[in-house]
Design an enzyme around this catalytic site. Sequence first.
Site, PDB file in Angstrom:
ATOM      1  N   ASP A  36       0.831  -1.202   0.000  1.00  0.00           N
ATOM      2  CA  ASP A  36       0.000   0.000   0.000  1.00  0.00           C
ATOM      3  C   ASP A  36       0.869   1.258   0.000  1.00  0.00           C
ATOM      4  OD1 ASP A  36      -2.125   1.700   0.115  1.00  0.00           O
ATOM      5  OD2 ASP A  36      -2.902   0.981   2.031  1.00  0.00           O
ATOM      6  N   ASP A  37       0.754   2.054  -1.028  1.00  0.00           N
ATOM      7  CA  ASP A  37       1.516   3.309  -1.174  1.00  0.00           C
ATOM      8  C   ASP A  37       3.026   3.069  -1.279  1.00  0.00           C
ATOM      9  OD1 ASP A  37      -0.980   4.413  -0.808  1.00  0.00           O
ATOM     10  OD2 ASP A  37      -0.421   5.723   0.856  1.00  0.00           O
ATOM     11  N   CYS A  76      -6.321   4.160  -3.308  1.00  0.00           N
ATOM     12  CA  CYS A  76      -6.549   2.800  -2.804  1.00  0.00           C
ATOM     13  C   CYS A  76      -7.734   2.017  -3.367  1.00  0.00           C
ATOM     14  CB  CYS A  76      -6.718   2.860  -1.295  1.00  0.00           C
ATOM     15  SG  CYS A  76      -5.190   3.296  -0.471  1.00  0.00           S
ATOM     16  N   ARG A  80      -7.526  -1.027  -6.210  1.00  0.00           N
ATOM     17  CA  ARG A  80      -7.809  -2.424  -5.812  1.00  0.00           C
ATOM     18  C   ARG A  80      -8.963  -3.021  -6.619  1.00  0.00           C
ATOM     19  NH1 ARG A  80      -4.922  -2.842  -0.730  1.00  0.00           N
ATOM     20  NH2 ARG A  80      -3.772  -0.887  -0.927  1.00  0.00           N
ATOM     21  N   LYS A 129      -5.519  -5.715   3.616  1.00  0.00           N
ATOM     22  CA  LYS A 129      -6.433  -4.582   3.375  1.00  0.00           C
ATOM     23  C   LYS A 129      -7.361  -4.847   2.206  1.00  0.00           C
ATOM     24  CE  LYS A 129      -6.139   0.194   1.737  1.00  0.00           C
ATOM     25  NZ  LYS A 129      -5.347   1.429   1.838  1.00  0.00           N
ATOM     26  N   HIS A 131     -10.793  -2.879   1.297  1.00  0.00           N
ATOM     27  CA  HIS A 131     -11.103  -1.539   0.770  1.00  0.00           C
ATOM     28  C   HIS A 131     -12.039  -1.524  -0.445  1.00  0.00           C
ATOM     29  CE1 HIS A 131      -9.299   2.732   1.311  1.00  0.00           C
ATOM     30  NE2 HIS A 131     -10.578   2.632   1.605  1.00  0.00           N
ATOM     31  N   SER A 154      -8.419   1.588   4.927  1.00  0.00           N
ATOM     32  CA  SER A 154      -7.049   2.034   5.203  1.00  0.00           C
ATOM     33  C   SER A 154      -6.745   2.078   6.700  1.00  0.00           C
ATOM     34  CB  SER A 154      -6.810   3.424   4.607  1.00  0.00           C
ATOM     35  OG  SER A 154      -6.864   3.342   3.208  1.00  0.00           O
ATOM     36  N   HIS A 219       1.690   2.259   4.059  1.00  0.00           N
ATOM     37  CA  HIS A 219       0.737   3.370   4.155  1.00  0.00           C
ATOM     38  C   HIS A 219       0.801   3.912   5.582  1.00  0.00           C
ATOM     39  CE1 HIS A 219      -3.228   5.311   4.398  1.00  0.00           C
ATOM     40  NE2 HIS A 219      -3.455   5.075   3.124  1.00  0.00           N
ATOM     41  N   ASP A 271      -0.268  -0.486  -4.867  1.00  0.00           N
ATOM     42  CA  ASP A 271      -1.545   0.092  -5.325  1.00  0.00           C
ATOM     43  C   ASP A 271      -1.441   1.506  -5.868  1.00  0.00           C
ATOM     44  OD1 ASP A 271      -1.152   1.397  -2.848  1.00  0.00           O
ATOM     45  OD2 ASP A 271      -3.302   1.499  -2.458  1.00  0.00           O
ATOM     46  N   ASN A 272      -0.367   2.191  -5.529  1.00  0.00           N
ATOM     47  CA  ASN A 272      -0.149   3.550  -6.052  1.00  0.00           C
ATOM     48  C   ASN A 272       1.193   4.057  -5.525  1.00  0.00           C
ATOM     49  OD1 ASN A 272      -2.685   4.059  -3.813  1.00  0.00           O
ATOM     50  ND2 ASN A 272      -0.761   5.085  -3.371  1.00  0.00           N
ATOM     51  N   LYS A 292       1.176   9.789  -5.210  1.00  0.00           N
ATOM     52  CA  LYS A 292      -0.197   9.301  -4.996  1.00  0.00           C
ATOM     53  C   LYS A 292      -1.242  10.404  -5.226  1.00  0.00           C
ATOM     54  CE  LYS A 292      -3.027   7.621  -1.123  1.00  0.00           C
ATOM     55  NZ  LYS A 292      -3.013   6.853   0.121  1.00  0.00           N
TER      56      LYS A 292
HETATM   57 MG    MG Z   1      -2.624   3.179  -1.416  1.00  0.00          MG
END
Ligand code: MG
Length: 470
Positions: A36-37, A76, A80, A129, A131, A154, A219, A271-272, A292
């Site tokens: 994540d991130d 996010c 996803r 996660k 989401h 998140s 994240h 994811d980003n 992001k």
């Molecule tokens: Mg993210």
Amino acid sequence: MNTLFHSFPILASLLFLTPEEKAQDPKPNIILIFADDMAYGDLGAYGAKGWKTPNLDQLAADGSRFTQFYVPHAVCTASRAALLTGTYANRLELYGALDHSAKHGLNPEETTIAEMLKANGYQTGMVGKWHLGHHAEFLPTRQGFDSYFGLPYSNDMWPNHPESKNYYPPLPLIEGEKTIAYLEDQQELTSWYTYKSLEFIEKNQDQPFFLYLAHNMPHVPLYVSDKFKGKSEQGLYGDVMMEIDWSVGEIRKKLEALGLDENTLIIFTSDNGPWLSYGGHAGLTAGLREGKGTSWEGGIRVPAIFTWPGKIPAGKVRDQAAMTIDILPTLAKVTGSTLPTLPIDGSDIWPIIQGEKVQPKPYYPYYNKNELQAVIYGKWKLVLAHTYRTIPTDTEMRNDGIPVKYTNVKLDSAALFDLTKDPGETTDVSAQNPQIVAQMNGFADLARADLGDALTGKEGSNNRKAGRIE
Ligand code: MG
């Protein structure tokens, strides 16, 4: 290698199996690890210097890694949704990042990777996660996963949020469909996810399985267990990266111990890009522009590794453009699974993974909510006129988990970039390439007619609905 086998990897593997192996199910196990991130430059294999990621670098050395791999949306939930359905999230009416107040989620009518593989005899598990809707109707257990352990959204959506104190309720940890705890801190999260993953692999070792491990880290808020505190000597972000790296190593060790490593495809991506306003608590863009929440390369380009010993060439770098929406159709091919009934946007990238030079996919569109902000065709990227967030250059960045403020700036007219020569998107080359600009604008028009575009007031003609509760 014979191209026949590229087209029919399952057939190829059947031909080369020993009689004992043939008696077993030849379908490969699939492990999809989603950070994540995590930024493009956060892995040693992608140039990270401040901390070490030996297990991820080994994963890349044992497989093929992409240098122009994308998410279609740099946030996010949308990212996803696209990953798990092979479909642009705005087509599915999913945008941004859902929180506890959302009354919607991924429509149960959509087919996820888990549902696709389950229909083909796979055991499916998710850890981490989700989401895509936190109400029971939308949880992983209703979207093709046999088991689930993790957070519904998140990890910053909790009462300790630095900017929204007391807006969020306590952060639930869910097992199956039941809340088993509310988190007071998150130190053990990466370790718990790792142990749950090992347990799932062990339990399902005798049948084909699909494990989707979606880490909440790195994240914000960043947390590490005691075993990684101070380990990177580069601060908390480096420690967190090292713990995720450790987790990958534990999973590979387990596969080896069970004799499953040769029959398991591992995919690792994010994811980003980095959440830059968090300063020292965000990752490294490696020179890419912005992060992001934007459609600049720093937001949408992510590390991506595909490893499957004997089936995917080791130590190769793939520089052709590909995207997370392509993972579902690629898995359909390598597992012999049936594609979803509803149309999807992704395409099979197995030939690219194998190193074949294929024609670039005629355009990947990049949407932020309903705004078409960019179009990529191979090495070309047309960034359309739009407003995006940035951090003023005179801002003093922090290193304590408290974000600085973004300002919005306007890109007044479209700009063309040659990503091979200029991955940092510094120089607009539209004046020198009018034909490319015309072609790219043609792609943008196709995207608008198909998916819509709030910036030009176009309605899409092929969009579907999110799932909603009363
Ligand atoms: Mg993210």
